[in-house]
Design a protein around this motif. Structure first.
Motif, PDB file in Angstrom:
ATOM      1  N   SER A  41       0.831  -1.202   0.000  1.00 40.89           N
ATOM      2  CA  SER A  41       0.000   0.000   0.000  1.00 40.89           C
ATOM      3  C   SER A  41       0.870   1.259   0.000  1.00 40.89           C
ATOM      4  N   PRO A  42       0.570   2.220  -0.873  1.00 39.77           N
ATOM      5  CA  PRO A  42       1.329   3.481  -0.856  1.00 39.77           C
ATOM      6  C   PRO A  42       1.234   4.198   0.493  1.00 39.77           C
ATOM      7  N   TYR A  43       0.096   4.086   1.155  1.00 40.16           N
ATOM      8  CA  TYR A  43      -0.057   4.747   2.451  1.00 40.16           C
ATOM      9  C   TYR A  43       0.864   4.118   3.495  1.00 40.16           C
ATOM     10  N   PHE A  44       0.951   2.786   3.524  1.00 40.09           N
ATOM     11  CA  PHE A  44       1.851   2.124   4.472  1.00 40.09           C
ATOM     12  C   PHE A  44       3.299   2.507   4.178  1.00 40.09           C
ATOM     13  N   GLN A  45       3.667   2.546   2.935  1.00 41.09           N
ATOM     14  CA  GLN A  45       5.041   2.913   2.582  1.00 41.09           C
ATOM     15  C   GLN A  45       5.353   4.341   3.018  1.00 41.09           C
ATOM     16  N   LYS A  46       4.364   5.231   2.858  1.00 42.14           N
ATOM     17  CA  LYS A  46       4.536   6.609   3.340  1.00 42.14           C
ATOM     18  C   LYS A  46       4.692   6.624   4.863  1.00 42.14           C
ATOM     19  N   CYS A  47       3.909   5.808   5.553  1.00 39.44           N
ATOM     20  CA  CYS A  47       4.011   5.722   7.014  1.00 39.44           C
ATOM     21  C   CYS A  47       5.397   5.255   7.437  1.00 39.44           C
ATOM     22  N   ASP A  53       8.454   7.236  15.032  1.00 37.48           N
ATOM     23  CA  ASP A  53       8.331   6.903  16.453  1.00 37.48           C
ATOM     24  C   ASP A  53       6.862   6.783  16.842  1.00 37.48           C
ATOM     25  N   TRP A  54       6.657   6.350  18.065  1.00 40.08           N
ATOM     26  CA  TRP A  54       5.312   6.108  18.574  1.00 40.08           C
ATOM     27  C   TRP A  54       4.464   7.387  18.568  1.00 40.08           C
ATOM     28  N   ASN A  55       5.036   8.510  18.991  1.00 41.02           N
ATOM     29  CA  ASN A  55       4.276   9.769  19.039  1.00 41.02           C
ATOM     30  C   ASN A  55       3.728  10.158  17.681  1.00 41.02           C
ATOM     31  N   ALA A  56       4.554  10.052  16.649  1.00 42.04           N
ATOM     32  CA  ALA A  56       4.117  10.405  15.294  1.00 42.04           C
ATOM     33  C   ALA A  56       3.017   9.465  14.822  1.00 42.04           C
ATOM     34  N   ALA A  57       3.127   8.185  15.144  1.00 42.92           N
ATOM     35  CA  ALA A  57       2.109   7.218  14.731  1.00 42.92           C
ATOM     36  C   ALA A  57       0.781   7.487  15.438  1.00 42.92           C
ATOM     37  N   ILE A  58       0.832   7.802  16.715  1.00 40.06           N
ATOM     38  CA  ILE A  58      -0.406   8.098  17.458  1.00 40.06           C
ATOM     39  C   ILE A  58      -1.067   9.361  16.904  1.00 40.06           C
ATOM     40  N   ASP A  59      -0.291  10.377  16.589  1.00 36.78           N
ATOM     41  CA  ASP A  59      -0.855  11.591  15.987  1.00 36.78           C
ATOM     42  C   ASP A  59      -1.519  11.274  14.652  1.00 36.78           C
ATOM     43  N   GLU A  60      -0.879  10.428  13.855  1.00 34.21           N
ATOM     44  CA  GLU A  60      -1.447  10.051  12.554  1.00 34.21           C
ATOM     45  C   GLU A  60      -2.757   9.289  12.738  1.00 34.21           C
ATOM     46  N   ILE A  61      -2.816   8.413  13.727  1.00 32.80           N
ATOM     47  CA  ILE A  61      -4.064   7.699  14.008  1.00 32.80           C
ATOM     48  C   ILE A  61      -5.157   8.699  14.365  1.00 32.80           C
ATOM     49  N   TYR A  62      -4.828   9.652  15.202  1.00 31.01           N
ATOM     50  CA  TYR A  62      -5.811  10.645  15.636  1.00 31.01           C
ATOM     51  C   TYR A  62      -6.399  11.408  14.449  1.00 31.01           C
ATOM     52  N   PHE A  81      -5.259  -0.276   9.610  1.00 33.84           N
ATOM     53  CA  PHE A  81      -4.395  -1.452   9.577  1.00 33.84           C
ATOM     54  C   PHE A  81      -3.003  -1.120   9.054  1.00 33.84           C
ATOM     55  N   CYS A  82      -2.889  -0.115   8.210  1.00 32.18           N
ATOM     56  CA  CYS A  82      -1.555   0.347   7.810  1.00 32.18           C
ATOM     57  C   CYS A  82      -0.815   0.900   9.021  1.00 32.18           C
ATOM     58  N   LEU A  83      -1.509   1.681   9.826  1.00 33.48           N
ATOM     59  CA  LEU A  83      -0.876   2.262  11.020  1.00 33.48           C
ATOM     60  C   LEU A  83      -0.643   1.213  12.103  1.00 33.48           C
ATOM     61  N   LEU A  84      -1.534   0.249  12.209  1.00 31.39           N
ATOM     62  CA  LEU A  84      -1.320  -0.853  13.144  1.00 31.39           C
ATOM     63  C   LEU A  84      -0.044  -1.609  12.785  1.00 31.39           C
ATOM     64  N   LEU A  85       0.120  -1.930  11.510  1.00 28.57           N
ATOM     65  CA  LEU A  85       1.327  -2.635  11.085  1.00 28.57           C
ATOM     66  C   LEU A  85       2.566  -1.780  11.322  1.00 28.57           C
ATOM     67  N   ARG A  86       2.458  -0.477  11.098  1.00 28.59           N
ATOM     68  CA  ARG A  86       3.611   0.397  11.360  1.00 28.59           C
ATOM     69  C   ARG A  86       3.960   0.402  12.848  1.00 28.59           C
ATOM     70  N   LEU A  87       2.944   0.444  13.714  1.00 25.76           N
ATOM     71  CA  LEU A  87       3.219   0.374  15.153  1.00 25.76           C
ATOM     72  C   LEU A  87       3.885  -0.952  15.522  1.00 25.76           C
ATOM     73  N   MET A  88       3.484  -2.023  14.857  1.00 23.53           N
ATOM     74  CA  MET A  88       4.097  -3.318  15.131  1.00 23.53           C
ATOM     75  C   MET A  88       5.565  -3.328  14.733  1.00 23.53           C
ATOM     76  N   THR A  89       5.884  -2.686  13.630  1.00 19.62           N
ATOM     77  CA  THR A  89       7.285  -2.641  13.212  1.00 19.62           C
ATOM     78  C   THR A  89       8.099  -1.699  14.093  1.00 19.62           C
ATOM     79  N   LEU A  90       7.453  -0.680  14.647  1.00 19.58           N
ATOM     80  CA  LEU A  90       8.149   0.231  15.560  1.00 19.58           C
ATOM     81  C   LEU A  90       8.371  -0.409  16.927  1.00 19.58           C
ATOM     82  N   ARG A  91       7.508  -1.313  17.326  1.00 18.24           N
ATOM     83  CA  ARG A  91       7.513  -1.987  18.623  1.00 18.24           C
ATOM     84  C   ARG A  91       7.191  -0.999  19.746  1.00 18.24           C
ATOM     85  N   MET A  92       6.246  -1.362  20.560  1.00 15.18           N
ATOM     86  CA  MET A  92       5.844  -0.495  21.669  1.00 15.18           C
ATOM     87  C   MET A  92       6.464  -0.954  22.975  1.00 15.18           C
TER      88      MET A  92
END
Length: 120
Positions: A41-47, A53-62, A81-92
């Motif tokens: 997905s182009p959106y996941f690749q952009k993510c 980092d976690w802060n940027a991902a949470i802001d994007e979800i919001y 689900f693109c952002l969920l997968l990105r959070l998984m790769t970032l590890r929380m």
């Protein structure tokens, strides 16, 4: 790109406070069709390029997530689900997961936190 961000997550996981994964980090227990479509997905690749980092991902979800469905109306992977997968790769960390599950600003942030628990 996906393999690169997974490897970054593996290196980060060596830190003490990162939550351990249950199962493989090459699929994160995603359905194969969903995983393949999300990775391409182009959106996941952009993510992966912009959310480092976690802060940027949470802001994007919001700002971007409007549903927790795996696929959008046009059968492409949803932003959730693109952002969920990105959070998984970032590890929380344990602390970050707690903040995600208790986030007061968006039910979608909390929902993605529960999905994170379900998949990893």
């Amino acid at each position: 790109l996906f393999q690169h961000v997974v490897e970054e997550g593996r290196q980060k996981a060596r830190a003490k406070s990162i939550l351990p994964l249950w199962g493989p980090d090459s699929t994160f227990h995603f359905n194969q069709l969903l995983l393949r479509n999300t990775i391409h997905s182009p959106y996941f690749q952009k993510c992966c390029e912009k959310l480092m980092d976690w802060n940027a991902a949470i802001d994007e979800i919001y700002y971007e997530v409007k549903s927790l469905q795996p696929f959008s109306n046009d059968k492409s992977p949803s932003t959730a689900f693109c952002l969920l997968l990105r959070l998984m790769t970032l590890r929380m960390t344990d602390h970050q997961l707690g903040l995600t599950l208790k986030h007061a600003d968006s039910p979608f942030i909390r929902g993605i936190g529960f999905l994170y628990l379900r998949y990893v």
